[in-house]
Design an enzyme around this catalytic site. Sequence first.
Site, PDB file in Angstrom:
ATOM      1  CB  CYS A  24       8.343  11.966 -66.629  1.00 56.60           C
ATOM      2  SG  CYS A  24       9.184  12.875 -65.318  1.00 56.60           S
ATOM      3  CG  ASP A  54      23.734   7.317 -62.437  1.00 57.40           C
ATOM      4  OD1 ASP A  54      22.603   7.325 -61.922  1.00 57.40           O
ATOM      5  OD2 ASP A  54      24.643   6.544 -62.082  1.00 57.40           O
TER       6      ASP A  54
END
Length: 335
Positions: A24, A54
Amino acid sequence: MSAVTVIEGNQGVRLTQYAHGGGCACKIPPGELEEMVAGLTPPASGDLVVGVGDDAAVVRLRGGTAVIATADFFTPVVDDAYAFGRIAATNALSDVYAMGGTPLVAVNLLGWPRGVLPVELAREVLRGGADAAAAAGCHLGGGHSIDDPEPKYGMAVTGTGDPERLLRGDAAVAGVPITLTKPLGLGVLNNRHKQTGEFFEEAVAVMTTLNADASAAALASGARCATDVTGFGLLGHLHEVARASGVTAVVDAAAVPYVAGARESLAAGFVPGGSRRNLDWVRPHLDAGAAGEDELVLLADAQTSGGLLVAGEVPGYPVVGEFVPARGGTTLVVR
């Protein structure tokens, strides 16, 4: 600190050396991403419960069921192909858990440099992903692959949930504690692994642990707000939640847990560029108090397949701060 330098079953190939970033930490920086998607909002629909901002998209179906859809993939964060597959799949499944849902079915997303890396390693990546999906009780069917200069892997995951009991990233309220369900420090350890070849057993164990139990515990405790901690680090994801909810997050730095070896790796200079970019992004909204720069970098460290960040106390997991009424433009306070 548990570390070995042997890569088993990888034919001597170090996957991390074939990618510019890892896990990530190779995300597009949050500030750039916000600029990129500014104004790109989905058409208004009463059935689209969650559309942007979200962890996943949520659509309400008839009969009191919500469909939760997400996709996540990245470049190798470890050299071992099987472990990479498990980590990437666990991370993709996490977005469904972060919404309070249950993964139902997933498809593979694979980019592979044909003629550069053996196909046997790609098979190991896919095997790791399949085992992660099986552990989650999630069906896995097919997917999509491309010839790519860098190896990449992840999944598109569809899950289900109760539309009245979702965990959202914009529902934090003042007066509730902040719970973190996995330790930090994965970014600096993964960066060290990429540079030295050392394999950190605890870090891999953390990254391959599903957030299923944490999600269930958060829902059982009555929580209504959560996100998972990934590439934007604890501070980055807290900033997003606090800003969207209209509150300020206060972090108790001494209460934040770390994977063994994280502080030593930071001191040795193994810091991903993404972690520093995360800190730069939140700094204008941060009251750092007496916290030193090293502490702030760790709090902003770019995680891969991190834990859940929950607004509320979740039994069995550490409380690392609290949400308080908004303090002007300050969304984050470190004490």
